[in-house]
Design an enzyme around this catalytic site. Sequence first.
Site, PDB file in Angstrom:
ATOM      1  N   TYR A  50       0.821  -1.226   0.000  1.00  0.00           N
ATOM      2  CA  TYR A  50       0.000   0.000   0.000  1.00  0.00           C
ATOM      3  C   TYR A  50       0.851   1.270   0.000  1.00  0.00           C
ATOM      4  O   TYR A  50       0.310   2.373  -0.132  1.00  0.00           O
ATOM      5  CB  TYR A  50      -0.942   0.043   1.226  1.00  0.00           C
ATOM      6  CG  TYR A  50      -1.854  -1.154   1.408  1.00  0.00           C
ATOM      7  CD1 TYR A  50      -2.132  -2.036   0.373  1.00  0.00           C
ATOM      8  CD2 TYR A  50      -2.457  -1.399   2.642  1.00  0.00           C
ATOM      9  CE1 TYR A  50      -2.951  -3.137   0.554  1.00  0.00           C
ATOM     10  CE2 TYR A  50      -3.288  -2.495   2.833  1.00  0.00           C
ATOM     11  CZ  TYR A  50      -3.519  -3.363   1.786  1.00  0.00           C
ATOM     12  OH  TYR A  50      -4.341  -4.449   1.982  1.00  0.00           O
ATOM     13  N   LYS A 231     -12.377   0.111   5.387  1.00  0.00           N
ATOM     14  CA  LYS A 231     -11.611   1.353   5.212  1.00  0.00           C
ATOM     15  C   LYS A 231     -12.579   2.520   5.070  1.00  0.00           C
ATOM     16  O   LYS A 231     -13.505   2.465   4.262  1.00  0.00           O
ATOM     17  CB  LYS A 231     -10.745   1.246   3.950  1.00  0.00           C
ATOM     18  CG  LYS A 231     -10.081   2.548   3.518  1.00  0.00           C
ATOM     19  CD  LYS A 231     -10.878   3.285   2.454  1.00  0.00           C
ATOM     20  CE  LYS A 231     -10.323   4.654   2.144  1.00  0.00           C
ATOM     21  NZ  LYS A 231     -11.188   5.400   1.187  1.00  0.00           N
ATOM     22  N   SER A 232     -12.358   3.560   5.838  1.00  0.00           N
ATOM     23  CA  SER A 232     -13.024   4.824   5.539  1.00  0.00           C
ATOM     24  C   SER A 232     -12.117   5.972   5.910  1.00  0.00           C
ATOM     25  O   SER A 232     -11.467   5.955   6.948  1.00  0.00           O
ATOM     26  CB  SER A 232     -14.363   4.974   6.267  1.00  0.00           C
ATOM     27  OG  SER A 232     -14.946   6.202   5.846  1.00  0.00           O
ATOM     28  N   ARG A 237     -17.995   7.892   9.265  1.00  0.00           N
ATOM     29  CA  ARG A 237     -18.173   6.514   8.761  1.00  0.00           C
ATOM     30  C   ARG A 237     -17.336   5.523   9.549  1.00  0.00           C
ATOM     31  O   ARG A 237     -17.749   4.384   9.760  1.00  0.00           O
ATOM     32  CB  ARG A 237     -17.805   6.446   7.278  1.00  0.00           C
ATOM     33  CG  ARG A 237     -18.808   7.139   6.386  1.00  0.00           C
ATOM     34  CD  ARG A 237     -18.331   7.070   4.959  1.00  0.00           C
ATOM     35  NE  ARG A 237     -19.282   7.631   4.029  1.00  0.00           N
ATOM     36  CZ  ARG A 237     -19.044   7.767   2.724  1.00  0.00           C
ATOM     37  NH1 ARG A 237     -17.883   7.389   2.219  1.00  0.00           N
ATOM     38  NH2 ARG A 237     -19.959   8.266   1.931  1.00  0.00           N
ATOM     39  N   ASN A 241     -18.904   2.337  11.301  1.00  0.00           N
ATOM     40  CA  ASN A 241     -18.474   0.969  10.971  1.00  0.00           C
ATOM     41  C   ASN A 241     -18.107   0.136  12.192  1.00  0.00           C
ATOM     42  O   ASN A 241     -18.054  -1.091  12.114  1.00  0.00           O
ATOM     43  CB  ASN A 241     -17.285   1.012   9.999  1.00  0.00           C
ATOM     44  CG  ASN A 241     -17.682   1.565   8.643  1.00  0.00           C
ATOM     45  OD1 ASN A 241     -18.875   1.690   8.337  1.00  0.00           O
ATOM     46  ND2 ASN A 241     -16.708   1.927   7.831  1.00  0.00           N
TER      47      ASN A 241
HETATM   48  N1  LIG Z   1      -5.391  -8.691   1.770  1.00  0.00           N
HETATM   49  C1  LIG Z   1      -5.761  -8.171   0.630  1.00  0.00           C
HETATM   50  O1  LIG Z   1      -5.416  -8.656  -0.459  1.00  0.00           O
HETATM   51  C2  LIG Z   1      -6.627  -6.950   0.641  1.00  0.00           C
HETATM   52  C3  LIG Z   1      -7.280  -6.543  -0.526  1.00  0.00           C
HETATM   53  C4  LIG Z   1      -8.071  -5.404  -0.460  1.00  0.00           C
HETATM   54  C5  LIG Z   1      -8.214  -4.716   0.737  1.00  0.00           C
HETATM   55  N2  LIG Z   1      -7.544  -5.115   1.859  1.00  0.00           N
HETATM   56  C6  LIG Z   1      -7.662  -4.397   3.145  1.00  0.00           C
HETATM   57  O2  LIG Z   1      -9.031  -4.350   3.495  1.00  0.00           O
HETATM   58  C7  LIG Z   1      -9.426  -2.995   3.670  1.00  0.00           C
HETATM   59  C8  LIG Z   1     -10.872  -2.839   3.300  1.00  0.00           C
HETATM   60  O3  LIG Z   1     -11.124  -3.285   1.978  1.00  0.00           O
HETATM   61  P1  LIG Z   1     -11.682  -2.329   0.845  1.00  0.00           P
HETATM   62  O4  LIG Z   1     -11.160  -0.963   1.085  1.00  0.00           O
HETATM   63  O5  LIG Z   1     -11.456  -2.985  -0.444  1.00  0.00           O
HETATM   64  O6  LIG Z   1     -13.239  -2.383   1.069  1.00  0.00           O
HETATM   65  P2  LIG Z   1     -14.306  -1.815   2.114  1.00  0.00           P
HETATM   66  O7  LIG Z   1     -13.670  -1.400   3.385  1.00  0.00           O
HETATM   67  O8  LIG Z   1     -15.356  -2.841   2.151  1.00  0.00           O
HETATM   68  O9  LIG Z   1     -14.882  -0.553   1.371  1.00  0.00           O
HETATM   69  C9  LIG Z   1     -14.210   0.663   1.339  1.00  0.00           C
HETATM   70  C10 LIG Z   1     -15.083   1.660   0.586  1.00  0.00           C
HETATM   71  O10 LIG Z   1     -16.325   1.815   1.281  1.00  0.00           O
HETATM   72  C11 LIG Z   1     -16.514   3.175   1.641  1.00  0.00           C
HETATM   73  N3  LIG Z   1     -17.133   3.159   2.972  1.00  0.00           N
HETATM   74  C12 LIG Z   1     -16.577   2.677   4.108  1.00  0.00           C
HETATM   75  N4  LIG Z   1     -17.439   2.794   5.134  1.00  0.00           N
HETATM   76  C13 LIG Z   1     -18.563   3.370   4.635  1.00  0.00           C
HETATM   77  C14 LIG Z   1     -19.804   3.739   5.209  1.00  0.00           C
HETATM   78  N5  LIG Z   1     -20.058   3.546   6.492  1.00  0.00           N
HETATM   79  N6  LIG Z   1     -20.731   4.298   4.398  1.00  0.00           N
HETATM   80  C15 LIG Z   1     -20.480   4.484   3.087  1.00  0.00           C
HETATM   81  N7  LIG Z   1     -19.330   4.151   2.484  1.00  0.00           N
HETATM   82  C16 LIG Z   1     -18.364   3.592   3.254  1.00  0.00           C
HETATM   83  C17 LIG Z   1     -15.151   3.805   1.615  1.00  0.00           C
HETATM   84  O11 LIG Z   1     -15.222   5.163   1.238  1.00  0.00           O
HETATM   85  P3  LIG Z   1     -14.754   6.379   2.198  1.00  0.00           P
HETATM   86  O12 LIG Z   1     -13.314   6.159   2.543  1.00  0.00           O
HETATM   87  O13 LIG Z   1     -14.980   7.563   1.330  1.00  0.00           O
HETATM   88  O14 LIG Z   1     -15.660   6.350   3.394  1.00  0.00           O
HETATM   89  C18 LIG Z   1     -14.454   3.010   0.508  1.00  0.00           C
HETATM   90  O15 LIG Z   1     -14.784   3.544  -0.757  1.00  0.00           O
HETATM   91  C19 LIG Z   1      -8.444  -2.212   2.804  1.00  0.00           C
HETATM   92  O16 LIG Z   1      -8.392  -0.859   3.162  1.00  0.00           O
HETATM   93  C20 LIG Z   1      -7.165  -2.958   3.103  1.00  0.00           C
HETATM   94  O17 LIG Z   1      -6.634  -2.549   4.353  1.00  0.00           O
HETATM   95  C21 LIG Z   1      -6.771  -6.242   1.821  1.00  0.00           C
END
Ligand SMILES: NC(=O)c1ccc[n+]([C@@H]2O[C@H](COP(=O)([O-])OP(=O)(O)OC[C@H]3O[C@@H](n4cnc5c(N)ncnc54)[C@H](OP(=O)(O)O)[C@@H]3O)[C@@H](O)[C@H]2O)c1
Length: 276
Positions: A50, A231-232, A237, A241
Site C-alpha cells: 500500500y 476502510k473509511s 463513517r 463501521n
Molecule cells: N489482503 C488483501 O489482499 C486486501 C485486498 C483489499 C483490501 N484489503 C484491506 O481491506 C481494507 C478494506 O477493503 P476495501 O477498502 O477494499 O473495502 P471496504 O472497506 O469494504 O470498502 C471501502 C469503501 O467503502 C466506503 N465506505 C466505508 N465505510 C462506509 C460507510 N459507512 N458508508 C459508506 N461508504 C463507506 C469507503 O469510502 P470512504 O473512505 O470515502 O468512506 C471506501 O470507498 C483495505 O483498506 C485494506 O486494508 C486487503
Amino acid sequence: MDMPTVALNNGYSIPLVGLGTSPMLGRPCIRAVSTALRNGYRLIDTATKYSNELSVGMGITASAVPRNDIVIQTKLAGGDQGFDEAINAAKDSGRRLGIDHLDIYLIHWPCPSLGKTVESWKALLTLVDEGYVRVAGVSNFKRHHLQLLYDETGRWPALNQIQCSPALQRTELREFMAEKGIHTQAWHPTGSKEGLLGDPSIIRLARKYGKSPTQIALKWAVTHGISVVPKSSHEGRQIENADLFDFEYDSDDLAALAALDRGEPAARDSDIDEEF
Ligand SMILES: NC(=O)c1ccc[n+]([C@@H]2O[C@H](COP(=O)([O-])OP(=O)(O)OC[C@H]3O[C@@H](n4cnc5c(N)ncnc54)[C@H](OP(=O)(O)O)[C@@H]3O)[C@@H](O)[C@H]2O)c1
C-alpha cells in the site's frame, strides 16, 4: 467505544473491527489512522504494497494512543517472498511504521508462480520465535495453500485475511479454517463492489434495525466471528463501521443474509491473481 475481541490460536486477542488503510496515502492516511484511534479503533491494517506504512506510523503517533494498546498488522509483498527477503522485509516494515515489533504479519498473496510461500512462511515463524512478530498469518490463501504450509512446517497460520462479505461468504474455506483454528478476517467486508449495499434484503434489514446498509453487511461478519477491516477516510463513517454491537440478527435475518452469497467463483482466485 466498546469493542469486542476474538482470541487467535496462540491466545493473542484482536478487535473484531479494525481500520483498513488501502488506498490511503500521505496526509489523508495520517488523519484517518489518527481519528480512528482517537475514536476507539485498536487494530490498523496496512501492507508494504500500500506504500503507506510511513503514514500509518505517523497517524499512530499523532493519535497519542499508547503503542501497546494498538494491534498493528502489515503484510509481506509478493516481491519480497523468500526466507531472507521476508526477514528483511518485516524489519523494513517495522522501521517505516516506527515500531520495534510487528503485532501481526501476513503473507499478502500466495503468488504460486514464485513457489516461495513455504520459505516465506518459515521466515514468519522464525520472526515469531525470535519475538519480532507476535502473530504470523496469511492473506488470500485457499485451502490447499494453507495445507501446504502445515504439511511443510506443522504449524497453521493464526489468521487468514480473505475477501469476504455477505456477497462472498467463503463458507467451505471458513469451515476448513475453523476446524484448523485459523481465524477468518475479511477484506472488502462492505461488499460494495459486488453491489451488495443496494440489495433489497440489506435495505430491509437496515430499516428494521435503524442501521446503514454498510453496518448490516459488517454485522453479518462479526455475527459469524469474522473480524473486519473496513476502510473509511471519513471520521463519521469510521465510527459508524464500529457501531455494530447493539443489535442481534434473528434466524430469519440470518437466512436472508445467507441467500446473498454469490459463491466461490465470484471471489478473486489467488491461484490466478498474483500481487507483487
Ligand atoms: N489482503 C488483501 O489482499 C486486501 C485486498 C483489499 C483490501 N484489503 C484491506 O481491506 C481494507 C478494506 O477493503 P476495501 O477498502 O477494499 O473495502 P471496504 O472497506 O469494504 O470498502 C471501502 C469503501 O467503502 C466506503 N465506505 C466505508 N465505510 C462506509 C460507510 N459507512 N458508508 C459508506 N461508504 C463507506 C469507503 O469510502 P470512504 O473512505 O470515502 O468512506 C471506501 O470507498 C483495505 O483498506 C485494506 O486494508 C486487503
